[in-house]
Design a protein around this motif. Structure first.
Motif, PDB file in Angstrom:
ATOM      1  N   UNK A  13       0.311  -1.736  -0.085  1.00 36.80           N
ATOM      2  CA  UNK A  13      -0.171   0.281   0.226  1.00 36.80           C
ATOM      3  C   UNK A  13       1.062   1.184  -0.474  1.00 36.80           C
ATOM      4  N   UNK A  14       1.814   1.037   0.380  1.00 36.85           N
ATOM      5  CA  UNK A  14       2.492   2.709   0.628  1.00 36.85           C
ATOM      6  C   UNK A  14       3.125   2.370  -0.405  1.00 36.85           C
ATOM      7  N   UNK A  15       3.574   1.864  -1.202  1.00 34.33           N
ATOM      8  CA  UNK A  15       4.511   1.343  -2.219  1.00 34.33           C
ATOM      9  C   UNK A  15       3.585   2.018  -3.554  1.00 34.33           C
ATOM     10  N   UNK A  16       2.390   1.978  -3.693  1.00 29.11           N
ATOM     11  CA  UNK A  16       1.601   2.721  -3.975  1.00 29.11           C
ATOM     12  C   UNK A  16       1.119   4.249  -3.869  1.00 29.11           C
ATOM     13  N   UNK A  17       0.645   3.799  -2.795  1.00 30.17           N
ATOM     14  CA  UNK A  17       0.655   5.560  -2.427  1.00 30.17           C
ATOM     15  C   UNK A  17       1.751   6.507  -2.725  1.00 30.17           C
ATOM     16  N   UNK A  18       2.897   6.163  -1.894  1.00 26.08           N
ATOM     17  CA  UNK A  18       4.087   6.556  -2.316  1.00 26.08           C
ATOM     18  C   UNK A  18       4.130   7.416  -4.336  1.00 26.08           C
ATOM     19  N   UNK A  19       3.879   6.192  -5.054  1.00 26.55           N
ATOM     20  CA  UNK A  19       3.374   6.399  -6.529  1.00 26.55           C
ATOM     21  C   UNK A  19       2.800   7.338  -7.238  1.00 26.55           C
ATOM     22  N   UNK A  20       1.294   6.683  -5.616  1.00 22.99           N
ATOM     23  CA  UNK A  20       0.214   8.622  -6.555  1.00 22.99           C
ATOM     24  C   UNK A  20       0.628   9.945  -6.218  1.00 22.99           C
ATOM     25  N   UNK A  21       0.720   9.719  -5.123  1.00 21.35           N
ATOM     26  CA  UNK A  21       1.539  10.823  -4.961  1.00 21.35           C
ATOM     27  C   UNK A  21       2.513  11.670  -5.477  1.00 21.35           C
ATOM     28  N   UNK A  22       3.562  10.852  -5.683  1.00 24.55           N
ATOM     29  CA  UNK A  22       4.983  11.528  -6.475  1.00 24.55           C
ATOM     30  C   UNK A  22       4.703  12.137  -7.693  1.00 24.55           C
ATOM     31  N   UNK A  23       3.535  11.497  -8.302  1.00 23.27           N
ATOM     32  CA  UNK A  23       3.319  11.449  -9.953  1.00 23.27           C
ATOM     33  C   UNK A  23       2.127  13.025  -9.666  1.00 23.27           C
ATOM     34  N   UNK A  24       1.909  13.454  -8.756  1.00 27.34           N
ATOM     35  CA  UNK A  24       1.356  14.687  -8.447  1.00 27.34           C
ATOM     36  C   UNK A  24       2.781  15.520  -8.820  1.00 27.34           C
ATOM     37  N   UNK A  25       3.681  15.664  -8.658  1.00 28.75           N
ATOM     38  CA  UNK A  25       4.803  16.541  -8.148  1.00 28.75           C
ATOM     39  C   UNK A  25       5.801  16.228  -9.234  1.00 28.75           C
ATOM     40  N   UNK A  26       5.609  15.473 -10.025  1.00 29.47           N
ATOM     41  CA  UNK A  26       7.503  14.693 -10.593  1.00 29.47           C
ATOM     42  C   UNK A  26       7.586  15.345 -11.735  1.00 29.47           C
ATOM     43  N   UNK A  27       6.568  15.482 -12.466  1.00 30.31           N
ATOM     44  CA  UNK A  27       6.208  16.537 -13.575  1.00 30.31           C
ATOM     45  C   UNK A  27       7.104  18.250 -13.810  1.00 30.31           C
ATOM     46  N   UNK A  28       6.387  18.389 -12.057  1.00 26.47           N
ATOM     47  CA  UNK A  28       7.093  20.240 -12.626  1.00 26.47           C
ATOM     48  C   UNK A  28       8.656  20.192 -13.095  1.00 26.47           C
ATOM     49  N   UNK A  29       9.617  19.911 -12.164  1.00 28.57           N
ATOM     50  CA  UNK A  29      10.472  19.607 -12.457  1.00 28.57           C
ATOM     51  C   UNK A  29      11.113  19.627 -14.299  1.00 28.57           C
ATOM     52  N   UNK A  30      10.086  19.031 -14.289  1.00 25.23           N
ATOM     53  CA  UNK A  30      11.171  18.321 -15.935  1.00 25.23           C
ATOM     54  C   UNK A  30       9.909  18.581 -17.358  1.00 25.23           C
ATOM     55  N   UNK A  31       8.320  19.097 -16.610  1.00 27.60           N
ATOM     56  CA  UNK A  31       7.562  19.688 -18.071  1.00 27.60           C
ATOM     57  C   UNK A  31       8.330  20.632 -18.746  1.00 27.60           C
ATOM     58  N   UNK A  32       9.261  21.832 -18.388  1.00 27.43           N
ATOM     59  CA  UNK A  32      10.019  22.306 -20.404  1.00 27.43           C
ATOM     60  C   UNK A  32      10.514  21.533 -20.848  1.00 27.43           C
ATOM     61  N   UNK A  33      11.594  20.673 -19.841  1.00 26.95           N
ATOM     62  CA  UNK A  33      12.031  19.305 -21.160  1.00 26.95           C
ATOM     63  C   UNK A  33      10.885  18.238 -22.231  1.00 26.95           C
ATOM     64  N   UNK A  34      10.091  18.047 -20.991  1.00 22.66           N
ATOM     65  CA  UNK A  34       9.250  17.142 -21.667  1.00 22.66           C
ATOM     66  C   UNK A  34       8.152  18.287 -22.571  1.00 22.66           C
ATOM     67  N   UNK A  35       8.317  19.106 -22.594  1.00 24.18           N
ATOM     68  CA  UNK A  35       7.292  20.057 -23.174  1.00 24.18           C
ATOM     69  C   UNK A  35       8.169  20.591 -24.866  1.00 24.18           C
TER      70      UNK A  35
END
Length: 315
Positions: A13-35
Motif C-alpha cells: 500500500x505504501x509503495x502504491x501511495x508513494x507512486x500516486x503522491x509522487x506523480x502529483x509533483x514529479x512532472x513539475x521540474x521536468x515539464x520544460x524538457x518534456x514540452x
C-alpha cells in the motif's frame, strides 16, 4: 492477518501511495524538457491538471464502489490503471497525448490514495490505526520533497538505455507498481460485507463540466482575450456545470460526491476554506517554482530539482 501479512500489505500500500503522491509533483521540474521535446509548452499545465482533476473526482467514487463490491478488486484495478497510464505517458508523442494519458493515470491514482487508508481501517485494530496512518502521511510528505528531485534528475539525462530521460519519470512506476500489485494480490483477502450506496455519477460529470472549461480559459485566455467569444462560451459552460453540480449534490443528499449539508457546520467550512488556500499555495509553488528557476534563472532541470528541496522543507 498475521503480523507478517499486515506488514506485507502495508508495504504494498505504501509503495502504491508513494507512486500516486509522487506523480502529483514529479512532472513539475521536468515539464520544460518534456514540452520542448513534444513542442507544446503552451499546453504544459494540462500535464499536471489533467492528473489532479481525475484523481480528485475518482477518489470518493472509489470509496463508495469499494463499499459495494469490496476493497481488493478496486485497489488492484486502481494499480493496474495507474501502471497502464504510466506506460502510455512514457510513450506519448505530443502534449495532447500526454495530457490524456495523465488523466488515465489520475484515475488510478485516486484509488491508490483513498483505498489505502480504507484498507488500513479494515485490517488494523482502531488503537493502532493512527500509527500506521502516520506512516502513510510520512510517505506523502516524502513524495512532495522527492518528486521535483526525481523529475529533475531524469529530465536532466539526455538518454537512458536508448530512451529519452524524461520518459523514465513514468516508466519507473511500472516495476514498483507491479511489486505493489503482487503484494496486494497475494496477501490481501478481506471478507466483504456489502454496503449499498447510490453512486453520484451526475455530480462527477457536472463537476468535470464545471472545472474543465474554466481551466481551458485560464490556459488560453491570454491568447483568446479574456472577454472573447471563446472565453465567454467557456464561462457559460462552467456556470452551467456549477449549477448542475449543486442540483446533483442536493438531489443525492448524504450520498452526494460532496454533501452540501457539511457546509452547514462552521468548523468544516473554515477547515475547507483553509485547505483550499494551503493547497493552492503548495501546489502553485511546487508546480511553478521549478519552471521559474529554469526559465528565469537558467538552472538545469536537475539543479532546479535540487534547489526545490530547501523551498519545500521551508529552510
Amino acid at each position: 492477518f498475521s503480523h507478517r501479512q499486515i506488514l506485507t500489505i502495508i508495504v504494498g500500500l505504501m509503495v502504491a501511495m508513494f507512486l500516486a503522491a509522487l506523480d502529483q509533483t514529479v512532472v513539475a521540474t521536468a515539464i520544460r524538457t518534456i514540452a520542448d521535446d513534444l513542442q507544446g509548452y503552451d499546453l504544459q499545465a494540462w500535464a499536471t491538471t489533467a492528473f489532479l482533476i481525475t484523481s480528485t473526482i475518482s477518489t470518493p467514487l472509489y470509496g463508495k464502489l469499494s463499499d459495494i463490491y469490496g476493497r481488493r478488486p478496486f485497489y488492484l484495478f486502481a494499480i493496474a490503471v495507474f501502471i497502464v497510464g504510466s506506460v502510455l505517458c512514457g510513450m506519448a508523442t505530443s502534449m495532447y497525448q500526454l495530457a490524456a494519458f495523465r488523466a488515465v493515470q489520475g484515475i488510478g491514482a485516486g484509488g491508490l490514495m483513498s483505498l489505502a487508508l480504507a484498507i488500513i481501517g479494515d485490517i488494523v485494530p482502531p488503537r493502532e490505526r493512527s500509527r500506521y496512518q502516520g506512516f502513510f502521511m510520512a510517505v506523502f510528505g516524502a513524495s512532495s520533497v522527492l518528486g521535483p528531485v526525481i523529475g529533475g534528475f531524469f529530465a536532466g539525462q539526455g538518454s537512458l538505455f536508448g530512451v529519452d530521460g524524461w520518459r523514465w519519470i513514468f516508466f519507473v512506476n511500472v516495476p514498483l507498481g507491479i511489486l505493489a500489485f503482487a503484494a496486494v494480490f497475494r496477501v490481501l483477502h478481506l471478507p466483504h460485507q456489502r454496503q449499498d450506496h447510490r453512486i453520484d455519477w451526475p455530480g462527477a460529470l457536472a463537476l468535470i463540466t464545471f472545472i474543465v472549461p474554466l481551466l481551458i480559459v485560464a490556459e488560453r485566455g491570454r491568447i483568446w482575450g479574456w472577454t472573447s467569444a471563446s472565453a465567454l462560451v467557456c464561462y457559460a459552460i462552467g456556470i452551467v456545470g456549477l449549477a448542475l453540480f449543486l442540483l446533483a449534490e442536493r438531489a443525492y443528499g448524504d450520498e452526494a460526491l460532496l454533501p452540501l449539508r457539511l457546509f452547514g457546520n462552521r468548523s468544516f467550512s473554515i477547515a475547507t476554506a483553509g485547505s483550499v488556500v494551503v493547497g493552492a499555495a503548495m501546489f502553485g509553488g511546487l508546480l511553478l517554482l521549478p519552471q521559474y528557476l529554469q526559465i528565469v534563472h537558467g538552472s538545469s532541470a536537475t539543479v532546479a530539482g535540487l534547489q526545490m528541496i530547501p523551498l519545500v522543507l521551508g529552510i
